[in-house]
Design a protein around this motif. Structure first.
Motif, PDB file in Angstrom:
ATOM      1  N   SER A 184      -8.214  -4.632   2.782  1.00 21.34           N
ATOM      2  CA  SER A 184      -8.313  -5.381   3.959  1.00 21.34           C
ATOM      3  C   SER A 184      -6.913  -5.227   3.503  1.00 21.34           C
ATOM      4  O   SER A 184      -6.393  -5.477   4.759  1.00 21.34           O
ATOM      5  N   ALA A 185      -6.745  -5.707   2.648  1.00 20.44           N
ATOM      6  CA  ALA A 185      -4.807  -5.999   2.773  1.00 20.44           C
ATOM      7  C   ALA A 185      -3.922  -4.475   2.497  1.00 20.44           C
ATOM      8  O   ALA A 185      -3.458  -4.569   2.747  1.00 20.44           O
ATOM      9  N   THR A 186      -5.331  -3.226   2.544  1.00 18.41           N
ATOM     10  CA  THR A 186      -4.011  -1.775   3.238  1.00 18.41           C
ATOM     11  C   THR A 186      -4.704  -1.573   4.853  1.00 18.41           C
ATOM     12  O   THR A 186      -4.434  -0.492   5.152  1.00 18.41           O
ATOM     13  N   GLY A 187      -5.262  -2.539   5.147  1.00 15.01           N
ATOM     14  CA  GLY A 187      -5.308  -2.708   6.821  1.00 15.01           C
ATOM     15  C   GLY A 187      -6.668  -2.097   6.893  1.00 15.01           C
ATOM     16  O   GLY A 187      -6.805  -1.249   7.698  1.00 15.01           O
ATOM     17  N   LEU A 188      -7.489  -1.373   5.733  1.00 17.46           N
ATOM     18  CA  LEU A 188      -9.073  -1.080   6.382  1.00 17.46           C
ATOM     19  C   LEU A 188     -10.426  -1.871   6.203  1.00 17.46           C
ATOM     20  O   LEU A 188     -10.070  -3.193   5.633  1.00 17.46           O
ATOM     21  N   ASP A 189     -11.049  -0.941   6.653  1.00 21.03           N
ATOM     22  CA  ASP A 189     -12.152  -1.861   6.279  1.00 21.03           C
ATOM     23  C   ASP A 189     -13.586  -0.919   6.045  1.00 21.03           C
ATOM     24  O   ASP A 189     -13.263   0.046   5.189  1.00 21.03           O
ATOM     25  N   ARG A 190     -14.354  -1.727   5.399  1.00 20.97           N
ATOM     26  CA  ARG A 190     -15.418  -0.337   4.706  1.00 20.97           C
ATOM     27  C   ARG A 190     -15.760   0.618   5.201  1.00 20.97           C
ATOM     28  O   ARG A 190     -15.940   2.115   5.168  1.00 20.97           O
ATOM     29  N   ASP A 191     -16.001   0.937   6.524  1.00 20.42           N
ATOM     30  CA  ASP A 191     -15.925   1.837   7.786  1.00 20.42           C
ATOM     31  C   ASP A 191     -14.963   3.155   7.402  1.00 20.42           C
ATOM     32  O   ASP A 191     -14.667   4.257   8.181  1.00 20.42           O
ATOM     33  N   SER A 192     -13.830   2.218   8.509  1.00 25.07           N
ATOM     34  CA  SER A 192     -12.117   3.580   8.122  1.00 25.07           C
ATOM     35  C   SER A 192     -12.388   4.297   6.793  1.00 25.07           C
ATOM     36  O   SER A 192     -12.096   5.223   6.506  1.00 25.07           O
ATOM     37  N   PHE A 193     -12.543   3.333   5.279  1.00 27.58           N
ATOM     38  CA  PHE A 193     -12.526   3.816   4.054  1.00 27.58           C
ATOM     39  C   PHE A 193     -13.207   4.824   4.468  1.00 27.58           C
ATOM     40  O   PHE A 193     -12.632   5.636   3.597  1.00 27.58           O
ATOM     41  N   LEU A 194     -14.221   5.152   4.299  1.00 30.91           N
ATOM     42  CA  LEU A 194     -15.585   6.023   3.802  1.00 30.91           C
ATOM     43  C   LEU A 194     -15.457   7.048   4.852  1.00 30.91           C
ATOM     44  O   LEU A 194     -15.934   8.010   4.879  1.00 30.91           O
ATOM     45  N   ALA A 200      -3.511   7.357   4.248  1.00 33.80           N
ATOM     46  CA  ALA A 200      -2.368   7.140   4.023  1.00 33.80           C
ATOM     47  C   ALA A 200      -2.615   5.405   3.307  1.00 33.80           C
ATOM     48  O   ALA A 200      -3.049   5.154   2.714  1.00 33.80           O
ATOM     49  N   ARG A 201      -3.173   4.883   4.295  1.00 32.62           N
ATOM     50  CA  ARG A 201      -3.968   4.269   3.910  1.00 32.62           C
ATOM     51  C   ARG A 201      -5.128   3.918   3.162  1.00 32.62           C
ATOM     52  O   ARG A 201      -5.016   2.918   1.602  1.00 32.62           O
ATOM     53  N   ILE A 202      -5.437   5.023   2.903  1.00 35.29           N
ATOM     54  CA  ILE A 202      -6.691   4.922   1.668  1.00 35.29           C
ATOM     55  C   ILE A 202      -6.073   5.289   0.675  1.00 35.29           C
ATOM     56  O   ILE A 202      -6.417   4.467  -0.679  1.00 35.29           O
ATOM     57  N   SER A 203      -5.190   6.252   0.214  1.00 28.75           N
ATOM     58  CA  SER A 203      -4.309   5.872  -0.803  1.00 28.75           C
ATOM     59  C   SER A 203      -3.733   5.314  -1.277  1.00 28.75           C
ATOM     60  O   SER A 203      -3.999   4.319  -2.605  1.00 28.75           O
ATOM     61  N   ALA A 204      -2.886   4.243  -0.798  1.00 26.91           N
ATOM     62  CA  ALA A 204      -3.206   3.010  -0.804  1.00 26.91           C
ATOM     63  C   ALA A 204      -4.049   1.986  -2.224  1.00 26.91           C
ATOM     64  O   ALA A 204      -3.591   1.710  -2.330  1.00 26.91           O
ATOM     65  N   ALA A 205      -5.215   1.890  -0.579  1.00 27.26           N
ATOM     66  CA  ALA A 205      -6.185   1.174  -1.155  1.00 27.26           C
ATOM     67  C   ALA A 205      -6.749   1.774  -2.901  1.00 27.26           C
ATOM     68  O   ALA A 205      -7.124   0.925  -3.668  1.00 27.26           O
ATOM     69  N   ILE A 206      -6.693   3.036  -2.930  1.00 36.11           N
ATOM     70  CA  ILE A 206      -6.855   3.717  -4.425  1.00 36.11           C
ATOM     71  C   ILE A 206      -5.884   3.314  -5.113  1.00 36.11           C
ATOM     72  O   ILE A 206      -6.016   2.917  -6.752  1.00 36.11           O
ATOM     73  N   GLU A 207      -4.532   3.160  -4.584  1.00 35.89           N
ATOM     74  CA  GLU A 207      -4.023   2.831  -5.809  1.00 35.89           C
ATOM     75  C   GLU A 207      -3.471   1.403  -5.922  1.00 35.89           C
ATOM     76  O   GLU A 207      -4.005   0.910  -7.768  1.00 35.89           O
ATOM     77  N   ALA A 208      -4.105   1.039  -5.499  1.00 35.21           N
ATOM     78  CA  ALA A 208      -4.029  -1.050  -5.653  1.00 35.21           C
ATOM     79  C   ALA A 208      -5.614  -0.773  -6.626  1.00 35.21           C
ATOM     80  O   ALA A 208      -5.639  -1.660  -7.517  1.00 35.21           O
ATOM     81  N   PHE A 209      -6.509  -0.025  -6.347  1.00 38.87           N
ATOM     82  CA  PHE A 209      -7.371   0.002  -7.513  1.00 38.87           C
ATOM     83  C   PHE A 209      -7.835   0.200  -8.833  1.00 38.87           C
ATOM     84  O   PHE A 209      -8.145  -0.334  -9.421  1.00 38.87           O
ATOM     85  N   VAL A 210      -7.059   0.964  -8.676  1.00 31.26           N
ATOM     86  CA  VAL A 210      -6.271   2.051 -10.219  1.00 31.26           C
ATOM     87  C   VAL A 210      -5.484   0.902 -10.788  1.00 31.26           C
ATOM     88  O   VAL A 210      -6.008   0.474 -12.236  1.00 31.26           O
ATOM     89  N   GLY A 211      -4.173   0.081 -10.216  1.00 35.77           N
ATOM     90  CA  GLY A 211      -4.054  -0.705 -10.476  1.00 35.77           C
ATOM     91  C   GLY A 211      -4.722  -2.313 -10.921  1.00 35.77           C
ATOM     92  O   GLY A 211      -4.191  -3.069 -12.371  1.00 35.77           O
ATOM     93  N   LEU A 212      -5.399  -2.504 -10.765  1.00 28.90           N
ATOM     94  CA  LEU A 212      -6.592  -3.518 -11.457  1.00 28.90           C
ATOM     95  C   LEU A 212      -7.242  -3.150 -12.113  1.00 28.90           C
ATOM     96  O   LEU A 212      -7.512  -3.703 -13.402  1.00 28.90           O
ATOM     97  N   GLY A 213      -7.450  -1.508 -12.364  1.00 30.69           N
ATOM     98  CA  GLY A 213      -8.254  -0.816 -13.912  1.00 30.69           C
ATOM     99  C   GLY A 213      -6.997  -0.718 -14.881  1.00 30.69           C
ATOM    100  O   GLY A 213      -7.544  -1.539 -15.838  1.00 30.69           O
ATOM    101  N   ARG A 214      -6.014  -0.230 -14.642  1.00 28.57           N
ATOM    102  CA  ARG A 214      -4.667  -1.053 -15.485  1.00 28.57           C
ATOM    103  C   ARG A 214      -4.394  -1.863 -16.105  1.00 28.57           C
ATOM    104  O   ARG A 214      -4.204  -1.762 -16.755  1.00 28.57           O
TER     105      ARG A 214
END
Length: 278
Positions: A184-194, A200-214
């Motif tokens: 949601s913070a990157t402007g996506l929902d479940r269906d648009s991500f999948l 661009a937004r998918i990359s941003a979501a993955i980057e945020a997810f990676v950031g949480l892991g790091r």
């Protein structure tokens, strides 16, 4: 073959990294560690063995009944079950932690999305983190208490790295482990991500997810681990390379593997054991 040898053989085929972690652990602890890791591998592969959630829940119930003392049939007929019960008795492992691990894994059987960071951390805490802490209890019950916080953070980092590794498979199934609040913070929902179209937004979501892991990995690294329980953390040493590759890949992660060659993973774990640093 002994039950220990059977568990190790199963790990060699289904979870090569934890198989190596067993081999890098003290010999007198390998049997119990192999049992724990083989049990985890059995839970993790249930989704691959069933076409509907209900048969998967039946398989989960087998393990729950085993740990609650109402096993179906002869336990000795199942080498992993027999080894797990032996490890629980020999090392006085908390059965409720193992049962909670089973209950958390029910999420894997369905395609419901992960709602929040908190729910993700709870899932990782009851699966990957719990497994690290149980392994620590096998290695040194006296030192395990000192590593509980590190196990918590390390498990979340490891779980996120594993989710990124399996993201192409999860997307194919319609599964989603990235929390909806990150999407949601990157402007996506479940269906648009999948759907995979908004790179661009998918990359941003993955980057945020990676950031949480790091972030969780950094917190784990800030805690000094007793050497006696370090082998329990060996698989975590593979998380950072995977997180870095995922960040670089972004949306291209859907079409490529993050997995490093086996020889490199073995080298990373062996060097980490020598340095005692995750």
């Amino acid at each position: 073959m002994s039950n220990q040898e059977i568990c190790l053989a199963m790990l060699r085929d289904s979870d090569r990294d934890r198989y190596l972690a067993c081999l890098l652990s003290p010999q007198d602890k390998r049997g119990a560690l192999a049992a724990l890791y083989a049990f985890n591998a059995e839970l993790a592969r249930i989704r691959d063995l069933v076409h509907e959630p209900l048969p998967g829940e039946v398989r989960m119930q087998y393990w729950r009944d085993l740990l609650e003392g109402s096993a179906h049939g002869s336990t000795e007929a199942n080498p992993v079950a027999a080894s797990l019960l032996s490890a629980v008795e020999a090392h006085r492992l908390p059965r409720q932690t193992l049962i909670d691990m089973i209950d958390a894994r029910i999420f894997d059987l369905y395609d419901d999305p992960m709602e929040t960071r908190t729910s993700l951390e709870g899932y990782a805490g009851e699966t990957a983190s719990a497994l690290i802490q149980l392994a620590s209890l096998v290695l040194s019950p006296e030192e395990a208490a000192k590593s509980a916080e590190a196990a918590g953070h390390a498990g979340v980092a490891q779980a996120i790295a594993g989710m990124l590794l399996l993201m192409p498979l999860h997307r194919h199934r319609g599964q989603l482990y990235i929390p909806l609040e990150i999407l949601s913070a990157t402007g996506l929902d479940r269906d648009s991500f999948l759907a995979g179209k908004d790179k661009a937004r998918i990359s941003a979501a993955i980057e945020a997810f990676v950031g949480l892991g790091r972030d969780h990995l950094a917190k784990a690294r800030a805690i000094v681990l007793p050497p006696a329980i370090f082998p329990a953390f060996l698989p975590v040493t593979l998380a950072e390379p995977m997180l870095m590759k995922a960040q670089n890949a972004g949306a291209a992660l859907f079409d490529q593997s993050l997995q490093q060659p086996q020889w490199r993973r073995q080298l990373v774990m062996t060097l980490a054991l020598m340095r005692k640093k995750i």
